[in-house]
Design a protein around this motif. Structure first.
Motif, mmCIF file in Angstrom:
data_model
loop_
_atom_site.group_PDB
_atom_site.id
_atom_site.type_symbol
_atom_site.label_atom_id
_atom_site.label_comp_id
_atom_site.label_asym_id
_atom_site.label_seq_id
_atom_site.Cartn_x
_atom_site.Cartn_y
_atom_site.Cartn_z
ATOM 1 N N ILE A 72 -42.975 -35.887 36.869
ATOM 2 C CA ILE A 72 -41.785 -35.998 36.026
ATOM 3 C C ILE A 72 -41.842 -37.251 35.161
ATOM 4 C CG2 ILE A 72 -39.287 -36.402 36.076
ATOM 5 C CD1 ILE A 72 -39.188 -34.533 38.532
ATOM 6 N N GLN A 73 -42.315 -38.358 35.725
ATOM 7 C CA GLN A 73 -42.386 -39.602 34.959
ATOM 8 C C GLN A 73 -43.345 -39.478 33.783
ATOM 9 O OE1 GLN A 73 -40.428 -42.316 35.116
ATOM 10 N NE2 GLN A 73 -39.310 -41.082 36.627
ATOM 11 N N GLU A 74 -44.484 -38.818 33.984
ATOM 12 C CA GLU A 74 -45.414 -38.614 32.866
ATOM 13 C C GLU A 74 -44.800 -37.702 31.815
ATOM 14 O OE1 GLU A 74 -48.147 -40.168 32.148
ATOM 15 O OE2 GLU A 74 -48.087 -41.308 34.004
ATOM 16 N N ALA A 75 -44.115 -36.657 32.262
ATOM 17 C CA ALA A 75 -43.454 -35.753 31.315
ATOM 18 C C ALA A 75 -42.399 -36.501 30.510
ATOM 19 C CB ALA A 75 -42.836 -34.571 32.049
ATOM 20 N N LYS A 76 -41.665 -37.367 31.157
ATOM 21 C CA LYS A 76 -40.614 -38.136 30.470
ATOM 22 C C LYS A 76 -41.210 -39.029 29.382
ATOM 23 C CE LYS A 76 -36.900 -38.371 33.911
ATOM 24 N NZ LYS A 76 -36.115 -39.253 34.818
ATOM 25 N N LYS A 77 -42.387 -39.587 29.639
ATOM 26 C CA LYS A 77 -43.033 -40.436 28.624
ATOM 27 C C LYS A 77 -43.320 -39.621 27.361
ATOM 28 C CE LYS A 77 -45.362 -43.368 32.054
ATOM 29 N NZ LYS A 77 -46.689 -43.733 32.627
ATOM 30 N N SER A 78 -43.845 -38.417 27.558
ATOM 31 C CA SER A 78 -44.148 -37.567 26.404
ATOM 32 C C SER A 78 -42.872 -37.112 25.709
ATOM 33 C CB SER A 78 -44.968 -36.351 26.845
ATOM 34 O OG SER A 78 -45.334 -35.574 25.736
ATOM 35 N N ILE A 79 -41.872 -36.734 26.507
ATOM 36 C CA ILE A 79 -40.591 -36.291 25.941
ATOM 37 C C ILE A 79 -39.990 -37.386 25.068
ATOM 38 C CG2 ILE A 79 -38.194 -35.740 26.528
ATOM 39 C CD1 ILE A 79 -39.358 -34.327 29.058
ATOM 40 N N GLN A 80 -40.021 -38.618 25.550
ATOM 41 C CA GLN A 80 -39.451 -39.718 24.793
ATOM 42 C C GLN A 80 -40.219 -39.965 23.497
ATOM 43 O OE1 GLN A 80 -36.499 -41.466 25.632
ATOM 44 N NE2 GLN A 80 -36.792 -41.972 23.472
ATOM 45 N N SER A 81 -41.541 -39.883 23.560
ATOM 46 C CA SER A 81 -42.358 -40.072 22.356
ATOM 47 C C SER A 81 -42.071 -38.990 21.328
ATOM 48 C CB SER A 81 -43.845 -40.054 22.721
ATOM 49 O OG SER A 81 -44.187 -41.169 23.503
ATOM 50 N N ILE A 82 -42.004 -37.750 21.794
ATOM 51 C CA ILE A 82 -41.735 -36.640 20.880
ATOM 52 C C ILE A 82 -40.333 -36.767 20.297
ATOM 53 C CG2 ILE A 82 -41.494 -34.127 20.692
ATOM 54 C CD1 ILE A 82 -43.586 -33.935 22.970
ATOM 55 N N TYR A 83 -39.381 -37.166 21.132
ATOM 56 C CA TYR A 83 -37.997 -37.330 20.664
ATOM 57 C C TYR A 83 -37.911 -38.441 19.620
ATOM 58 C CZ TYR A 83 -32.941 -37.930 20.688
ATOM 59 O OH TYR A 83 -31.618 -38.024 20.296
ATOM 60 N N ASN A 84 -38.662 -39.503 19.813
ATOM 61 C CA ASN A 84 -38.663 -40.596 18.844
ATOM 62 C C ASN A 84 -39.219 -40.147 17.496
ATOM 63 O OD1 ASN A 84 -37.598 -42.342 20.723
ATOM 64 N ND2 ASN A 84 -39.552 -43.274 21.266
ATOM 65 N N LEU A 85 -40.180 -39.235 17.548
ATOM 66 C CA LEU A 85 -40.766 -38.706 16.313
ATOM 67 C C LEU A 85 -39.882 -37.652 15.665
ATOM 68 C CD1 LEU A 85 -44.437 -38.310 17.591
ATOM 69 C CD2 LEU A 85 -43.750 -39.774 15.679
ATOM 70 N N PHE A 86 -39.386 -36.744 16.492
ATOM 71 C CA PHE A 86 -38.603 -35.605 16.002
ATOM 72 C C PHE A 86 -37.401 -35.383 16.920
ATOM 73 C CE2 PHE A 86 -43.130 -34.744 15.068
ATOM 74 C CZ PHE A 86 -43.075 -34.820 13.688
ATOM 75 N N PRO A 87 -36.321 -36.132 16.696
ATOM 76 C CA PRO A 87 -35.150 -36.008 17.568
ATOM 77 C C PRO A 87 -34.604 -34.577 17.591
ATOM 78 C CG PRO A 87 -34.970 -37.930 16.143
ATOM 79 C CD PRO A 87 -36.136 -37.140 15.639
ATOM 80 N N SER A 88 -34.236 -34.131 18.789
ATOM 81 C CA SER A 88 -33.657 -32.800 18.931
ATOM 82 C C SER A 88 -32.755 -32.783 20.155
ATOM 83 C CB SER A 88 -34.745 -31.733 19.091
ATOM 84 O OG SER A 88 -35.451 -31.909 20.305
ATOM 85 N N ASP A 89 -31.771 -31.908 20.137
ATOM 86 C CA ASP A 89 -30.862 -31.792 21.278
ATOM 87 C C ASP A 89 -31.590 -31.349 22.537
ATOM 88 O OD1 ASP A 89 -28.739 -32.539 19.685
ATOM 89 O OD2 ASP A 89 -28.126 -30.473 19.239
ATOM 90 N N GLU A 90 -32.633 -30.501 22.355
ATOM 91 C CA GLU A 90 -33.353 -29.970 23.509
ATOM 92 C C GLU A 90 -34.081 -31.069 24.295
ATOM 93 O OE1 GLU A 90 -33.017 -26.720 20.477
ATOM 94 O OE2 GLU A 90 -33.615 -28.837 20.455
ATOM 95 N N LEU A 91 -34.471 -32.132 23.598
ATOM 96 C CA LEU A 91 -35.243 -33.187 24.247
ATOM 97 C C LEU A 91 -34.415 -34.442 24.533
ATOM 98 C CD1 LEU A 91 -38.659 -32.978 22.366
ATOM 99 C CD2 LEU A 91 -38.030 -32.014 24.584
ATOM 100 N N LYS A 92 -33.129 -34.352 24.370
ATOM 101 C CA LYS A 92 -32.244 -35.481 24.666
ATOM 102 C C LYS A 92 -31.785 -35.381 26.120
ATOM 103 C CE LYS A 92 -28.259 -38.006 22.900
ATOM 104 N NZ LYS A 92 -27.173 -38.041 21.883
ATOM 105 N N ASN A 93 -32.439 -36.163 26.988
ATOM 106 C CA ASN A 93 -32.161 -36.165 28.428
ATOM 107 C C ASN A 93 -32.149 -34.759 29.022
ATOM 108 O OD1 ASN A 93 -31.721 -39.025 28.429
ATOM 109 N ND2 ASN A 93 -29.668 -38.654 27.576
ATOM 110 N N PRO A 94 -33.249 -34.024 28.853
ATOM 111 C CA PRO A 94 -33.272 -32.649 29.371
ATOM 112 C C PRO A 94 -33.404 -32.605 30.891
ATOM 113 C CG PRO A 94 -35.442 -33.236 28.587
ATOM 114 C CD PRO A 94 -34.541 -34.404 28.258
#
Length: 213
Positions: A83-105
């Protein structure tokens, strides 16, 4: 683009000792796709000398083919580590392309065999889809037309190393100017742990393949 690709095709074929000026389109040239991975290190690095950020490109490609993967290949033994590794990627992707789906999913981890994997992933999309789709534009923004041409020339040979876009795009990410963000490194670690990270209607799914069950 085709003219530049033919130039690079001949350059690679010369390094490999192959006939030049072949009729085969670079996108379909299996010598470029497969035989490059059998070259000695000095010749392999020479392949990338005509591209932007050649050293970084060569180092990442060489690392995945022959190198010591180190922490990229560390075993993630607990759900929390996944989960921690997934969160790192999620945060990076969110920083590049913010979306509701990736905001604290909500993040769910599931385990299973190939059959269950195909069933679950057929109803989901890769978490990196938007970054994958925009990677060419990010590279062109950083390197202009030369970067655009390089992306399309290198994509297929890099993909052929593992038949997966995560390692391929991890290599190609070096062509962007976003040295502060790297969404593919955490995904690569999960890939080496037999994990897919997908976006579903309920949040983010980490599926870890376990055919022993």
């Amino acid at each position: 683009m085709k003219k530049q690709h033919k130039i690079w095709q001949n350059y690679w074929r010369q390094i490999m000792g192959k006939p030049l000026n072949v009729e085969t389109d670079p996108d379909c040239d299996l010598d470029l796709h497969f035989d490059i991975w059998d070259l000695e290190k000095d010749l392999f690095f020479k392949l990338f000398e005509k591209f932007p950020k050649s050293q970084e490109l060569a180092e990442r490609a060489y690392l995945l083919r022959w190198g010591e993967l180190g922490e990229l290949n560390n075993k993630l033994s607990s759900e929390e580590e996944l989960i921690q590794e997934a969160k790192k990627s999620i945060q990076s992707i969110y920083n590049l392309f913010p979306s509701d789906e990736l905001k604290n999913p909500k993040i769910v981890v599931k385990y299973g065999n190939d059959k269950l994997r195909l069933e679950l992933l057929s109803k989901a999309g890769s978490i990196s889809t938007e970054v994958d789709d925009e990677l060419c534009d990010l590279i062109e923004k950083a390197n202009g037309e030369n970067g655009y041409n390089a992306y399309f020339f290198l994509s297929e040979p890099m993909y052929r190393l593992s038949s997966s876009y995560i390692p391929s795009n991890w290599i190609l990410w070096t062509l962007t100017d976003r040295t502060d963000i790297d969404p593919y490194t955490p995904l690569l670690k999960l890939y080496y742990n037999d994990c897919d990270v997908a976006l579903t209607n309920d949040g983010v799914l980490i599926f870890k393949l376990n055919n022993e069950e």
